[in-house]
Design a protein around this motif. Structure first.
Motif, mmCIF file in Angstrom:
data_model
loop_
_atom_site.group_PDB
_atom_site.id
_atom_site.type_symbol
_atom_site.label_atom_id
_atom_site.label_comp_id
_atom_site.label_asym_id
_atom_site.label_seq_id
_atom_site.Cartn_x
_atom_site.Cartn_y
_atom_site.Cartn_z
ATOM 1 N N PHE A 14 0.841 -1.192 0.000
ATOM 2 C CA PHE A 14 0.000 0.000 0.000
ATOM 3 C C PHE A 14 0.882 1.251 0.000
ATOM 4 C CE2 PHE A 14 -2.237 3.372 2.365
ATOM 5 C CZ PHE A 14 -3.303 3.582 1.498
ATOM 6 N N ALA A 15 1.928 1.254 0.826
ATOM 7 C CA ALA A 15 2.850 2.399 0.864
ATOM 8 C C ALA A 15 3.500 2.600 -0.503
ATOM 9 C CB ALA A 15 3.914 2.189 1.935
ATOM 10 N N TYR A 16 3.862 1.516 -1.164
ATOM 11 C CA TYR A 16 4.430 1.610 -2.514
ATOM 12 C C TYR A 16 3.404 2.211 -3.480
ATOM 13 C CZ TYR A 16 6.069 0.201 -7.103
ATOM 14 O OH TYR A 16 6.437 0.197 -8.428
ATOM 15 N N CYS A 17 2.174 1.747 -3.398
ATOM 16 C CA CYS A 17 1.110 2.261 -4.276
ATOM 17 C C CYS A 17 0.884 3.750 -4.055
ATOM 18 C CB CYS A 17 -0.185 1.479 -4.057
ATOM 19 S SG CYS A 17 -0.095 -0.234 -4.619
ATOM 20 N N VAL A 18 0.966 4.186 -2.808
ATOM 21 C CA VAL A 18 0.834 5.612 -2.491
ATOM 22 C C VAL A 18 1.911 6.393 -3.239
ATOM 23 C CG1 VAL A 18 1.125 7.321 -0.634
ATOM 24 C CG2 VAL A 18 -0.365 5.326 -0.296
ATOM 25 N N GLN A 19 3.137 5.866 -3.270
ATOM 26 C CA GLN A 19 4.216 6.540 -3.992
ATOM 27 C C GLN A 19 3.954 6.535 -5.496
ATOM 28 O OE1 GLN A 19 6.550 8.434 -2.507
ATOM 29 N NE2 GLN A 19 5.248 7.890 -0.775
ATOM 30 N N VAL A 20 3.443 5.429 -6.030
ATOM 31 C CA VAL A 20 3.115 5.358 -7.455
ATOM 32 C C VAL A 20 2.040 6.387 -7.802
ATOM 33 C CG1 VAL A 20 2.101 3.905 -9.262
ATOM 34 C CG2 VAL A 20 3.821 2.946 -7.725
ATOM 35 N N LEU A 21 1.117 6.609 -6.898
ATOM 36 C CA LEU A 21 0.057 7.597 -7.126
ATOM 37 C C LEU A 21 0.570 9.034 -7.023
ATOM 38 C CD1 LEU A 21 -2.880 5.863 -5.232
ATOM 39 C CD2 LEU A 21 -2.745 6.285 -7.703
ATOM 40 N N GLY A 22 1.814 9.205 -6.575
ATOM 41 C CA GLY A 22 2.395 10.538 -6.523
ATOM 42 C C GLY A 22 2.691 11.041 -5.124
ATOM 43 N N GLY A 23 2.631 10.162 -4.132
ATOM 44 C CA GLY A 23 2.887 10.572 -2.758
ATOM 45 C C GLY A 23 1.595 10.684 -1.966
ATOM 46 N N VAL A 24 1.740 11.021 -0.703
ATOM 47 C CA VAL A 24 0.598 11.039 0.210
ATOM 48 C C VAL A 24 -0.461 12.044 -0.224
ATOM 49 C CG1 VAL A 24 -0.117 11.519 2.588
ATOM 50 C CG2 VAL A 24 1.939 10.175 2.159
ATOM 51 N N THR A 25 -0.043 13.258 -0.595
ATOM 52 C CA THR A 25 -1.015 14.287 -0.970
ATOM 53 C C THR A 25 -1.795 13.881 -2.216
ATOM 54 O OG1 THR A 25 0.350 16.005 0.026
ATOM 55 C CG2 THR A 25 -1.293 16.728 -1.582
#
Length: 90
Positions: A14-25
């Protein structure tokens, strides 16, 4: 054959996917949830749910569609210009 994932494996992914989506924001915008909630899911302060992981998969698919459309637009622009420099694919 079904793969077996630990909760930590899912959290890491999930943390990796968050980065793929462009980061937390950016992930917050894509998923429609608060940035703090994203951080809490990653830090194991809140449990990951099947619904959240499904929503993440949907957001990633949407990103693929948007990225593909953007790439096609760029490719079309270069095809329209016969003198445009050609660069090797990355």
């Amino acid at each position: 054959m079904a793969a077996s994932f630990t909760m930590q494996d899912l959290r890491d992914h999930f943390a990796y996917c968050v980065q793929v989506l462009g980061g937390v924001t950016a992930a917050s915008r894509h998923l429609g949830i608060d940035e703090r909630a994203i951080r809490r899911f990653i830090n194991a302060e809140r449990p990951l749910s099947t619904a959240l992981l499904n929503d993440t998969a949907i957001a990633l698919r949407r990103l693929i569609v948007e990225a593909t459309a953007a790439e096609q637009h760029i490719a079309a622009a270069f095809q329209a210009e016969p003198d445009a420099p050609q660069t090797p694919p990355v």
